[in-house]
Design an enzyme around this catalytic site. Structure first.
Site, mmCIF file in Angstrom:
data_model
loop_
_atom_site.group_PDB
_atom_site.id
_atom_site.type_symbol
_atom_site.label_atom_id
_atom_site.label_comp_id
_atom_site.label_asym_id
_atom_site.label_seq_id
_atom_site.Cartn_x
_atom_site.Cartn_y
_atom_site.Cartn_z
ATOM 1 N N ASP A 220 133.404 -0.060 112.142
ATOM 2 C CA ASP A 220 133.722 0.555 110.847
ATOM 3 C C ASP A 220 132.638 1.560 110.459
ATOM 4 O O ASP A 220 132.744 2.248 109.448
ATOM 5 C CB ASP A 220 133.981 -0.497 109.753
ATOM 6 C CG ASP A 220 132.817 -1.441 109.541
ATOM 7 O OD1 ASP A 220 131.790 -1.309 110.238
ATOM 8 O OD2 ASP A 220 132.926 -2.327 108.667
ATOM 9 N N ASP B 144 136.503 -3.515 114.753
ATOM 10 C CA ASP B 144 135.942 -4.087 113.529
ATOM 11 C C ASP B 144 137.060 -4.342 112.529
ATOM 12 O O ASP B 144 137.949 -3.491 112.352
ATOM 13 C CB ASP B 144 134.963 -3.090 112.889
ATOM 14 C CG ASP B 144 133.519 -3.492 113.089
ATOM 15 O OD1 ASP B 144 133.252 -4.654 113.450
ATOM 16 O OD2 ASP B 144 132.642 -2.627 112.890
ATOM 17 N N GLU C 210 132.145 -9.719 110.139
ATOM 18 C CA GLU C 210 130.769 -9.971 109.706
ATOM 19 C C GLU C 210 130.662 -11.281 108.932
ATOM 20 O O GLU C 210 131.538 -11.595 108.122
ATOM 21 C CB GLU C 210 130.283 -8.811 108.815
ATOM 22 C CG GLU C 210 130.245 -7.484 109.538
ATOM 23 C CD GLU C 210 129.767 -6.325 108.657
ATOM 24 O OE1 GLU C 210 129.330 -6.568 107.511
ATOM 25 O OE2 GLU C 210 129.836 -5.178 109.129
ATOM 26 N N GLU D 236 122.235 -7.888 114.329
ATOM 27 C CA GLU D 236 121.747 -6.554 113.944
ATOM 28 C C GLU D 236 120.487 -6.659 113.102
ATOM 29 O O GLU D 236 120.443 -7.390 112.105
ATOM 30 C CB GLU D 236 122.857 -5.809 113.167
ATOM 31 C CG GLU D 236 122.416 -4.435 112.703
ATOM 32 C CD GLU D 236 123.558 -3.535 112.215
ATOM 33 O OE1 GLU D 236 124.737 -3.922 112.355
ATOM 34 O OE2 GLU D 236 123.246 -2.446 111.710
HETATM 35 O O1 KIV Z 1 130.316 -0.614 112.888
HETATM 36 C C1 KIV Z 1 129.508 -0.615 113.828
HETATM 37 O O2 KIV Z 1 129.274 0.408 114.497
HETATM 38 C C2 KIV Z 1 128.802 -1.856 114.133
HETATM 39 C C3 KIV Z 1 127.650 -1.777 115.073
HETATM 40 C C4 KIV Z 1 126.479 -1.186 114.377
HETATM 41 C C5 KIV Z 1 127.331 -3.085 115.680
HETATM 42 O O3 KIV Z 1 129.150 -2.870 113.626
#
Ligand code: KIV
Length: 280
Positions: free
Chosen positions: A48, A87, A119, A186
Site C-alpha cells: 500500500d 497488501d 499489519e 519493519e
Molecule cells: O507497503 C509496503 O511497501 C510495505 C513494505 C514497506 C514492507 O509494506
C-alpha cells in the site's frame, strides 16, 4: 524456488530451513513487475506504499481496496515466477473477521495474486485465522506498521524497550500459530529481529531489521532512486533512475526543439509526389 510456476509458501519455508535468504521487492504495475520478476526476486509485494510512491498521498491510510486491486491485476499479469503478495489496505481487515475474509477474498479473486499481507499482531489474529482457514496465505507485518503511524507517533524504530520487545515477540508467535506463512518486520533493532527469526519456524522478512532475518524487502522506488521526498536509513539505493530519466527527457526535449528528433530512421516514406495528386 519450484522448477515450474511461481514461488510457493513451501519454497520459502524450505529456504529458511536450508539457511538460504529470500528476496522481496515491491512493484505496482505491469512493467515494474516484469523487471522485478525477470531479475529473479522470490516475492513481489503490491504494497500500500503505492499510495505514496505512485499516487502522491501523504500516507498509506487513504489507499482503497479498489486501488490495490487495480494495481495488483497489472502486477500479476507482468510476473511469471515470483509469488505476488497483496497488501490489504487500512480498514479492510480491522473491523471484523467476516469483513476481512470478504476483502481478502476479493483481492485474491480479482487480481490472481497468491497471498495477502496485513499489519498487526494479536489485535488482528481473528482476521488472520479467518483468511487462513479459507485457504488464503497470509503474511504478517510487525514493528513499524505504517497504517498505525498516528498511534506510533511517526515513522520510528519499534520494539526498543522491554515491554515493546516482549509484545512484538508475542505477536510474532501468535501470527505463526494463527497460520501466517511469513512475517515482515519493519524498523526493528537487529537483535530483536534476530531473536524472532531464530524463535519462529516461518520466514521473517526484514526491512530495517538487520541481516539475520530470513530475507529482505524494499520499496522499488527507493531501490531505483525514483522517490526523492525522503529516504529512510534502512534503504540502499542501487540506481539513480530519477536522475537518468530527467536527463533522458531533457535530451528528448532538446532534440525535438532543434529538429534532431525524429531522424531518418524514425519516419515512414510514402514514395509518391503529393502535388501530382492535386493535379489528377
Ligand atoms: O507497503 C509496503 O511497501 C510495505 C513494505 C514497506 C514492507 O509494506
Amino acid at each position: 524456488m519450484s522448477k515450474k510456476g511461481r514461488v510457493t509458501t513451501f519454497d520459502l519455508r524450505e529456504k529458511k530451513r536450508k539457511g538460504e535468504k529470500s528476496t522481496m521487492l515491491t512493484a505496482y504495475d505491469y512493467s515494474q513487475a516484469k523487471v522485478v520478476d525477470e531479475a529473479g526476486v522470490d516475492m513481489i509485494l503490491v504494497g500500500d506504499s503505492l499510495g505514496m510512491v505512485m499516487l502522491g498521498y501523504e500516507s498509506t491510510l487513504a489507499v482503497t481496496l479498489e486501488e490495490m486491486i487495480h494495481h495488483g491485476k497489472a502486477v500479476v499479469k507482468g510476473s511469471k515466477s515470483a509469488m505476488v503478495v497483496m497488501d490489504l489496505p487500512f480498514l479492510t481487515y480491522q473491523v471484523n473477521r467476516d469483513d476481512a475474509l470478504r476483502n481478502a477474498g476479493r483481492v485474491i479473486q480479482e487480481t490472481g495474486a497468491q497471498a495477502v499481507k496485513l499489519e498487526g499482531g494479536i489485535e488482528v489474529i481473528e482476521a488472520v485465522k479467518g483468511i487462513v482457514e479459507a485457504g488464503v496465505p497470509v503474511m504478517g507485518h510487525l514493528g513499524l506498521t505504517p497504517q498505525s503511524v498516528g498511534q506510533l507517533g511517526g515513522y520510528k524504530v519499534q520494539g526498543k524497550d522491554k515491554g515493546a520487545a516482549r509484545k512484538m515477540i508475542e505477536d510474532a508467535k501468535a501470527l505463526e500459530e494463527a497460520g501466517a506463512f511469513a512475517i515482515v518486520l519493519e524498523c526493528v533493532p537487529w537483535e530483536l529481529a534476530a531473536f524472532i527469526t531464530e524463535q519462529l519456524s516461518i520466514p521473517i522478512i526484514g526491512i530495517g531489521a538487520g541481516k539475520q532475518c530470513d530475507g529482505q524487502v524494499l520499496v522499488f522506488h527507493d531501490v531505483m532512486g525514483l522517490f526523492d521526498e525522503f529516504r529512510p536509513k534502512f534503504v540502499k539505493q542501487y540506481l539513480n533512475l530519477r536522475e537518468e530519466m530527467v536527463k533522458g527527457i531533457k535530451d528528448y526535449v532538446g532534440e525535438v526543439k532543434t529538429g534532431v528528433f525524429p531522424a531518418e530512421e524514425h519516419i515512414f516514406n510514402l514514395g509518391m509526389n503529393l502535388e501530382s495528386l492535386l493535379e489528377e
